[in-house]
Design a protein around this motif. Structure first.
Motif, PDB file in Angstrom:
ATOM      1  N   HIS A   1       0.800  -1.080  -0.114  1.00 39.27           N
ATOM      2  CA  HIS A   1       0.127  -0.015   0.108  1.00 39.27           C
ATOM      3  C   HIS A   1       0.779   1.228   0.277  1.00 39.27           C
ATOM      4  CE1 HIS A   1       0.739   1.083   4.091  1.00 39.27           C
ATOM      5  NE2 HIS A   1       0.750  -0.354   4.492  1.00 39.27           N
ATOM      6  N   ARG A   2       2.179   1.098   0.191  1.00 41.88           N
ATOM      7  CA  ARG A   2       3.253   2.295   0.254  1.00 41.88           C
ATOM      8  C   ARG A   2       4.388   1.697   0.030  1.00 41.88           C
ATOM      9  NH1 ARG A   2       2.719   7.255   4.857  1.00 41.88           N
ATOM     10  NH2 ARG A   2       2.240   8.613   3.056  1.00 41.88           N
ATOM     11  N   HIS A   3       5.324   2.572  -0.790  1.00 37.84           N
ATOM     12  CA  HIS A   3       6.661   2.093  -0.966  1.00 37.84           C
ATOM     13  C   HIS A   3       7.565   3.407  -0.774  1.00 37.84           C
ATOM     14  CE1 HIS A   3       5.416   2.555  -5.043  1.00 37.84           C
ATOM     15  NE2 HIS A   3       6.553   3.145  -5.202  1.00 37.84           N
ATOM     16  N   TYR A   4       8.881   3.271  -0.335  1.00 39.40           N
ATOM     17  CA  TYR A   4       9.823   4.296  -0.330  1.00 39.40           C
ATOM     18  C   TYR A   4      10.990   3.983  -1.180  1.00 39.40           C
ATOM     19  CZ  TYR A   4       6.836   6.173   3.554  1.00 39.40           C
ATOM     20  OH  TYR A   4       5.847   6.666   4.078  1.00 39.40           O
TER      21      TYR A   4
ATOM     22  N   LEU B   1      -1.118   7.571  -7.560  1.00 34.69           N
ATOM     23  CA  LEU B   1      -0.268   6.923  -6.437  1.00 34.69           C
ATOM     24  C   LEU B   1       1.174   6.856  -6.815  1.00 34.69           C
ATOM     25  CD1 LEU B   1      -2.610   4.031  -4.510  1.00 34.69           C
ATOM     26  CD2 LEU B   1      -1.763   6.472  -3.658  1.00 34.69           C
TER      27      LEU B   1
ATOM     28  N   ASP C   1       5.424  10.683  -0.415  1.00 28.96           N
ATOM     29  CA  ASP C   1       6.308  10.010   0.485  1.00 28.96           C
ATOM     30  C   ASP C   1       7.591  10.449   0.919  1.00 28.96           C
ATOM     31  OD1 ASP C   1       4.402   8.047   0.727  1.00 28.96           O
ATOM     32  OD2 ASP C   1       5.273   6.909  -0.630  1.00 28.96           O
TER      33      ASP C   1
ATOM     34  N   GLY D   1       1.683  10.291  -4.969  1.00 23.15           N
ATOM     35  CA  GLY D   1       2.032   9.470  -3.739  1.00 23.15           C
ATOM     36  C   GLY D   1       3.366   9.157  -3.736  1.00 23.15           C
ATOM     37  N   LYS D   2       4.142   9.119  -4.662  1.00 26.61           N
ATOM     38  CA  LYS D   2       5.528   9.021  -4.405  1.00 26.61           C
ATOM     39  C   LYS D   2       6.168  10.322  -4.007  1.00 26.61           C
ATOM     40  CE  LYS D   2       6.896   5.141  -7.614  1.00 26.61           C
ATOM     41  NZ  LYS D   2       7.631   4.781  -8.678  1.00 26.61           N
TER      42      LYS D   2
ATOM     43  N   ASP E   1       2.115  13.316   5.077  1.00 23.41           N
ATOM     44  CA  ASP E   1       1.038  12.459   5.545  1.00 23.41           C
ATOM     45  C   ASP E   1      -0.562  12.497   4.923  1.00 23.41           C
ATOM     46  OD1 ASP E   1       3.201  10.698   6.804  1.00 23.41           O
ATOM     47  OD2 ASP E   1       2.714  11.539   8.280  1.00 23.41           O
TER      48      ASP E   1
ATOM     49  N   ARG F   1      -3.219   9.971   6.698  1.00 19.77           N
ATOM     50  CA  ARG F   1      -2.697   8.883   7.540  1.00 19.77           C
ATOM     51  C   ARG F   1      -2.253   9.490   9.174  1.00 19.77           C
ATOM     52  NH1 ARG F   1      -0.696   4.361   6.121  1.00 19.77           N
ATOM     53  NH2 ARG F   1      -0.488   4.934   3.813  1.00 19.77           N
TER      54      ARG F   1
END
Length: 733
Positions: A373-376, A423, A431, A427-428, A436, A456
């Motif tokens: 659901h999320r990546h860095y 996203l 991040d 989204g990136k 948030d 978040r």
């Protein structure tokens, strides 16, 4: 231009691995740094020498803390020599002391770093010989002073390295595995995976492939409030001539006291496993050296046997691991089954847990069968890597998620595809910036006219706030409802959220600060739901996604609040029409010495007070005033002239509230409001004026009296809607 070391505020640079700049900036800010500026692999900041010592002792993310002596332009080797020789090195190093230099960068004249280091060494040695008759020794290991120089084109930065060895070398890791993870990168993974919040709530940490135990030890240091630098034998500043040993000893004593308190409490369960018994012996030695025996446990166990510890009741928490990812194709193929087995164990035995997998091969990460659901994007040394975050839902929720995914209509699938694209881009970006709460979708597809904002919480829970724009009268109500239903399904599918975490509201077409006309933000929408805590640039703020049209935090004003925070150090601040006073919180955390926040709503004044308490703001220095801003401004002309260095004026577009003595129309009334505010400014003060009327035009006559500068303060998530607000800065002409 060179820094006068007798000044209270000194310029510093903290270096870090690429990808950690935003995290490091927030950490430095929490330690007391001001004037933060990020650049690739570094953060510039200001503060005292005591702050630099604190950063060396407490930073979990920095590589080095550099005290910047100055920046000069140089074109030739002679320029380099003269610039360095100008500095008073006799104030930093004993004439016969030990010196070492780091030089990086080149230009047309200085074509290699070794030559640059040689010219620097000559300049320092010659200066000391002329001043004292003695010369220092050039010693690489444990020098008394390390000078760091960085040349970029014709700009040379000159600094003293206060760290000594890189700060990632904590001192506990004497034995390492085959592919060691640096300590500060392990700390960054834990922060990105929200371990501090999970630990505070009693959640456990497990690492199924722990290697030499770096993630486990860093997690325990965080949970027990132990300074990462406590075990180091030395720092670079300890033989510096300007070293303030009394301050340093005080900081060490404070850190030791905090360590004792932290270890006196019951820590969350922290356990590691590995199939290689030899590497576990290294982990045990490192754990013992860190003073964490009995607090961190490791055990020999293959991935196929990974499960929740059964010796005690363990609250669901975080599984975080850095598995091998192989450099050759044959190794990668063999590892696919390892990752797949990890996924099976996680899905079968860890419902309700958060999972983080750090890998240089994201394809292997997805072999787990889990959906991130999320990546860095981070770097493990020079290797581009990703931290993939997953939520292991209970079986019932997983079935619902699968049903949502497979039942999307063609129209809903179109919206889902756009959400996924956003996203990957917005989204990136969020991040990377550590943001948030942001807008994911804003009527990107005209027939699906709505905004989707993501929030978040401080505890890591994700909520989607879906605001439908009022459809045109030409659109059938049934068709509008169907489109809203498509959008809801797409949001559920893409974000994999339970329905309770998606809040839907109808959004009126008037401005988001338009008082009560037409059902404005003061109208209560629902009783369900509770207030949530979110973070913005280190500030904790309350949002309510259920009860009102607006949530308590205008996301489009995020860069405005950041601008005010960066402008507020040492200043007095006035916030008019303050709403929930989030701008005041940011100004206070940015160093404003006194503030006044005015709004006529008792609801929002109470909300603002809660925001103040969450951020530990002194109510005697930061005053909340429940009053009609128009009346307050009129009375302030008599007793508050010249009182404020910085004013934020953010009025509604239109208001005819019964609490007000007259109607406010911002287009008609902005000139009078601005004149009144300008009388309250101290010499050299600034007014930041904002409104959300898309057709607004600033009166040209104001430019004849004041300096009027438009500010472009809009983040990426609102670029589709560039006229969502207008911002100007005004100062005396």
């Amino acid at each position: 231009m060179f820094t006068d070391l007798q000044c209270e505020v000194v310029n510093f640079t903290a270096t870090c691995p690429r990808g950690l700049e935003g995290l490091l900036a927030r950490e430095l800010q929490a330690l007391g740094a001001i004037g933060l500026q990020e650049q690739p692999a570094a953060v510039h900041f200001c503060g005292s020498v005591a702050l630099a010592y604190r950063c060396c002792l407490w930073s979990r993310l920095a590589n080095r803390i550099l005290m910047r002596l100055g920046q000069v332009r140089i074109g030739s080797a002679e320029d380099l020599y003269r610039a360095v020789a100008t500095l008073p090195w006799e104030q930093h190093l004993q004439p016969s002391g030990n010196l070492w230099l780091h030089f990086s960068g080149t230009n047309r004249e200085i074509r290699n770093s070794q030559f640059g280091a040689q010219k620097t060494k000559d300049a320092i040695v010659d200066r000391l010989r002329r001043q004292t008759g003695a010369r220092p020794n050039i010693v690489k290991h444990h020098p008394d002073l390390t000078v760091a120089l960085r040349l970029q084109r014709d700009k040379l930065d000159i600094a003293i390295d206060l760290s000594g060895d890189s700060l990632h070398k904590r001192g506990y890791r004497t034995q390492i595995g085959a592919a060691p993870l640096k300590e500060n990168l392990a700390a960054a993974l834990l922060l990105r995976a929200r371990w501090p919040q999970i630990a505070a709530e009693g959640g456990a940490l497990l690492d199924p492939m722990c290697g030499s135990g770096t993630i486990l030890i860093e997690a325990a240091l965080m949970a027990a409030d132990i300074a990462p630098g406590l075990l180091r034998e030395r720092f670079g500043f300890e033989n510096w001539l300007n070293h303030q040993s009394d301050i340093w000893h005080t900081l060490q004593a404070e850190a030791l006291q905090r360590r004792a308190v932290g270890l006196g409490k019951e820590l969350a369960e922290i356990r590691g496993y590995d199939a290689d018994a030899r590497v576990l012996s290294a982990a045990e030695a490192n754990i013992a050296r860190a003073g964490l025996e009995g607090r961190v446990r490791v055990r020999c166990r293959p991935v196929a046997g990974f499960k929740v510890p059964s010796h005690k009741v363990v609250k669901p928490g975080l599984v975080l691991t850095n598995p091998p990812y192989g450099e050759r194709l044959g190794e990668q193929e063999a590892l696919r089954e390892t990752y797949a087995e990890l996924g099976r164990q996680l899905k079968g035995k860890f419902p309700g847990w958060q999972v983080g997998i750090f890998t240089g091969n994201p394809e292997l990460g997805y072999s787990t069968g889990l959906r991130s659901h999320r990546h860095y994007q981070l770097y493990n040394g020079s290797i581009p890597s990703q931290l993939l975050l997953f939520q292991i839902h209970p079986l019932s929720e997983r079935g619902k998620a699968a049903d949502r995914a497979c039942k999307l209509s063609a129209e809903a699938q179109m919206v889902a595809n756009r959400l996924r694209k956003n996203l990957r881009t917005t989204g990136k970006w969020a991040d990377r910036k550590g943001i948030d709460c942001y807008r994911l979708y804003d009527a990107d597809l005209p027939e699906y006219s709505a905004a989707v904002d993501l929030y978040r919480t401080c505890g890591g829970t994700l909520y989607a706030h879906l605001q439908e724009y009022r459809p045109p009268v030409t659109i059938d109500e049934g068709k509008a409802r169907n489109r809203l239903r498509d959008l809801l399904r797409a949001v559920q599918s893409v974000l994999d959220l339970p329905r309770a975490n998606i809040i839907i509201k109808e959004r009126r077409r008037h401005s988001h600060k338009s008082g009560q006309t037409g059902g404005g933000q003061y109208q209560k929408q629902a009783e369900a739901g509770t207030a949530l805590r979110v973070k913005e640039y280190g500030a904790e703020l309350e949002v309510d996604l259920w009860r009102y049209l607006d949530t308590g935090l205008f996301l489009d004003h995020r860069p405005v609040r950041k601008y005010l925070r960066e402008s507020a150090s040492g200043k007095t601040f006035l916030n008019l029409f303050c709403y929930t006073a989030s701008a005041t919180v940011q100004a206070a955390l940015g160093g404003c010495v006194q503030s006044t926040s005015v709004d006529m709503s008792r609801t929002y004044q109470s909300w603002a007070a809660r925001n103040f308490r969450m951020n530990h703001l002194d109510p005697y220095r930061h005053q909340l005033v429940e009053a009609d801003c128009l009346q307050w401004l009129a009375s302030a002309q008599q007793n508050r002239k010249g009182q404020y260095d910085l004013i934020f004026l953010d009025p509604p577009t239109f208001s005819n509230s019964v609490k007000m003595h007259r109607v406010l129309d911002i287009q008609r009334d902005h000139v009078a409001l601005i004149h009144q505010c300008m009388t309250l400014l101290a010499p050299g003060g600034r007014l930041v004026f904002s409104n959300n009327l898309r057709s607004f035009k600033m009166d040209g006559e104001l430019g004849k009296t004041y300096r009027v500068k438009p500010l472009q303060l809009l983040d990426r998530d609102f670029h589709r809607n560039p006229r969502i607000h207008n911002v100007w800065e005004l100062s005396a002409g």
